[in-house]
Scaffold this motif. Structure first.
Motif, short mmCIF file in Angstrom:
data_model
loop_
_atom_site.label_atom_id
_atom_site.label_comp_id
_atom_site.label_asym_id
_atom_site.label_seq_id
_atom_site.Cartn_x
_atom_site.Cartn_y
_atom_site.Cartn_z
N ASP A 145 0.83 -1.21 0.00
CA ASP A 145 0.00 0.00 0.00
C ASP A 145 0.87 1.25 0.00
O ASP A 145 0.56 2.24 -0.69
CB ASP A 145 -0.93 0.01 1.21
N ALA A 146 1.95 1.22 0.78
CA ALA A 146 2.87 2.36 0.82
C ALA A 146 3.51 2.59 -0.54
O ALA A 146 3.72 3.74 -0.96
CB ALA A 146 3.94 2.13 1.89
N MET A 147 3.82 1.51 -1.24
CA MET A 147 4.40 1.64 -2.58
C MET A 147 3.41 2.25 -3.56
O MET A 147 3.77 3.12 -4.36
CB MET A 147 4.84 0.26 -3.10
N ARG A 148 2.17 1.80 -3.50
CA ARG A 148 1.15 2.33 -4.40
C ARG A 148 0.94 3.83 -4.15
O ARG A 148 0.78 4.62 -5.09
CB ARG A 148 -0.16 1.56 -4.21
N LYS A 149 0.95 4.21 -2.89
CA LYS A 149 0.79 5.63 -2.54
C LYS A 149 1.97 6.45 -3.05
O LYS A 149 1.78 7.53 -3.62
CB LYS A 149 0.67 5.77 -1.01
N LEU A 150 3.18 5.94 -2.87
CA LEU A 150 4.37 6.67 -3.32
C LEU A 150 4.40 6.75 -4.85
O LEU A 150 4.82 7.77 -5.41
CB LEU A 150 5.63 5.98 -2.81
N ALA A 151 3.95 5.70 -5.53
CA ALA A 151 3.90 5.72 -6.99
C ALA A 151 3.00 6.85 -7.48
O ALA A 151 3.32 7.52 -8.47
CB ALA A 151 3.40 4.38 -7.53
N GLY A 152 1.90 7.09 -6.79
CA GLY A 152 1.02 8.19 -7.15
C GLY A 152 1.69 9.55 -6.99
O GLY A 152 1.48 10.46 -7.80
N GLN A 153 2.53 9.67 -5.98
CA GLN A 153 3.24 10.93 -5.75
C GLN A 153 4.30 11.20 -6.81
O GLN A 153 4.61 12.35 -7.13
CB GLN A 153 3.89 10.91 -4.37
N LEU A 154 4.85 10.13 -7.39
CA LEU A 154 5.93 10.29 -8.37
C LEU A 154 5.47 10.86 -9.70
O LEU A 154 6.30 11.19 -10.55
CB LEU A 154 6.61 8.93 -8.61
N THR A 155 4.17 11.00 -9.89
CA THR A 155 3.67 11.61 -11.12
C THR A 155 3.51 13.11 -10.99
O THR A 155 3.14 13.78 -11.95
CB THR A 155 2.32 10.98 -11.51
N GLY A 156 3.77 13.66 -9.81
CA GLY A 156 3.59 15.09 -9.58
C GLY A 156 4.83 15.90 -9.92
O GLY A 156 5.80 15.40 -10.48
N ASP A 157 4.79 17.18 -9.57
CA ASP A 157 5.91 18.09 -9.80
C ASP A 157 6.88 18.00 -8.63
O ASP A 157 6.46 17.86 -7.48
CB ASP A 157 5.41 19.53 -9.96
N PHE A 158 8.17 18.12 -8.95
CA PHE A 158 9.20 17.96 -7.93
C PHE A 158 10.30 19.00 -8.13
O PHE A 158 10.62 19.38 -9.26
CB PHE A 158 9.88 16.58 -8.04
N THR A 159 10.86 19.43 -7.00
CA THR A 159 12.18 20.04 -7.06
C THR A 159 13.20 18.90 -7.15
O THR A 159 12.87 17.74 -6.86
CB THR A 159 12.47 20.86 -5.80
N LEU A 160 14.42 19.21 -7.55
CA LEU A 160 15.44 18.18 -7.65
C LEU A 160 15.68 17.53 -6.29
O LEU A 160 15.78 16.29 -6.19
CB LEU A 160 16.75 18.78 -8.17
N ARG A 161 15.72 18.33 -5.25
CA ARG A 161 15.98 17.80 -3.91
C ARG A 161 14.86 16.86 -3.46
O ARG A 161 15.11 15.75 -2.98
CB ARG A 161 16.15 18.94 -2.93
N ARG A 162 13.62 17.28 -3.64
CA ARG A 162 12.51 16.44 -3.20
C ARG A 162 12.42 15.17 -4.04
O ARG A 162 12.07 14.10 -3.53
CB ARG A 162 11.19 17.24 -3.29
N TYR A 163 12.73 15.28 -5.31
CA TYR A 163 12.70 14.09 -6.17
C TYR A 163 13.72 13.05 -5.69
O TYR A 163 13.40 11.86 -5.58
CB TYR A 163 12.99 14.47 -7.61
#
Length: 301
Positions: A183-201
């Protein structure tokens, strides 16, 4: 009479003589054709080799690139909840090394690292020992702690090992991952489609790797994978130019891998892992090609 140094650097990054041998297949590894196949045209490998054996003046110019450490206090790291102080120190120091805030070639002291992390001598010393095992620092007794440079050859060699180990890790994560971990992986996968700064990415990618290692439930995998993944991230951060384009592409690849594991699809997860590794290899080889295509001074007669 000056002689050409054994290691040249471009943008403060070394290209070891072994890289030329690796790409040309002269080091007995048998990888020359594989890596060299990515290079087309008469200038590519010849230019790299020419820089080693002929351009002495430029070689010294590259070799004496200035390395300075930025030793400001780091207060923006976000350690994972539940970390002890040693793990917090490791997380902070790994982050500043990966991002280049401690530059390759810099020498720092234990007390300076304590100031950076805001932590005591014991956790910082333990973190230094773990970083040394991961080749992220080099300890010189009575002299200090060196931040070693990372070469193209280091990156390609690391990716070669990571390729096999990560396929094993994602397969085990599919089979062994607990429901909460998936479940944690699925949630994080959803976040990876958003906008990121280099540091946060890069922090999110590190969390991706941590989740996969934990879900595999094999402590030896962490020992193998953590330094290899840190090496890849460090090289990528140092050489990325179009940040948002690369972040979007890398984010999709990591999300594909996490979603496949969350769905317990071993073949899909393995394919996603290999696709990520292919991207990192192509990125690395593009860095070499760019280095090789830079203008150079004419041969001296």
């Amino acid at each position: 009479m000056f002689s050409t140094p054994s290691t040249l650097t471009l943008d403060s990054q070394p290209i070891g003589r072994g890289t030329v041998q690796l790409l040309k297949g002269e080091n007995g590894s048998g990888h020359g054709c594989r890596w060299g196949a990515y290079f087309i045209g008469p200038r590519s490998l010849n230019v790299i080799y020419w820089k080693y054996v002929t351009d002495i003046s430029m070689a010294w110019q590259w070799t004496f690139a200035l390395c300075t450490a930025r030793l400001s206090r780091v207060g923006q790291e976000r350690p994972h909840p539940g970390m002890n102080k040693s793990e917090q120190a490791l997380s902070v120091l790994q982050g500043v090394i990966e991002r280049g805030e401690l530059t390759p070639g810099a020498m720092v002291s234990e007390s300076q690292l304590m100031e950076m992390t805001g932590l005591g001598r014991t956790p910082v010393r333990e973190a230094i020992q773990r970083l040394a095992l991961s080749y992220m620092v080099r300890i010189h007794p009575n002299k200090g702690i060196e931040i070693p440079a990372i070469s193209v050859e280091d990156q390609l060699s690391g990716l070669e090992v990571r390729r096999a180990v990560e396929v094993l890790a994602v397969g085990l994560a599919c089979e062994r991952g607990a429901a909460a971990e998936l479940d944690a992986m699925r949630k994080l996968a959803g976040q990876l489609t958003g906008d990121f700064t280099l540091r946060r990415y890069t922090e999110t990618v590190r969390e991706t790797h941590r989740l996969i290692i934990e879900a595999a439930h094999n402590p030896y995998l962490g020992v193998l994978m953590t330094p290899l993944q840190a090496l890849s991230r460090r090289f990528w951060i140092m050489h990325v130019r179009d940040e948002q384009r690369e972040i979007r592409h890398g984010g999709r690849l990591h999300a594909d891998m996490l979603n496949a594991i969350a769905d317990r699809k071993v073949e899909r997860a393995s394919a996603a892992s290999l696709a990520l590794n292919d991207y990192l290899v192509q990125f690395t080889l593009a860095v070499v090609a760019k280095m090789a295509s830079r203008p150079h001074s004419p041969k001296s007669k």
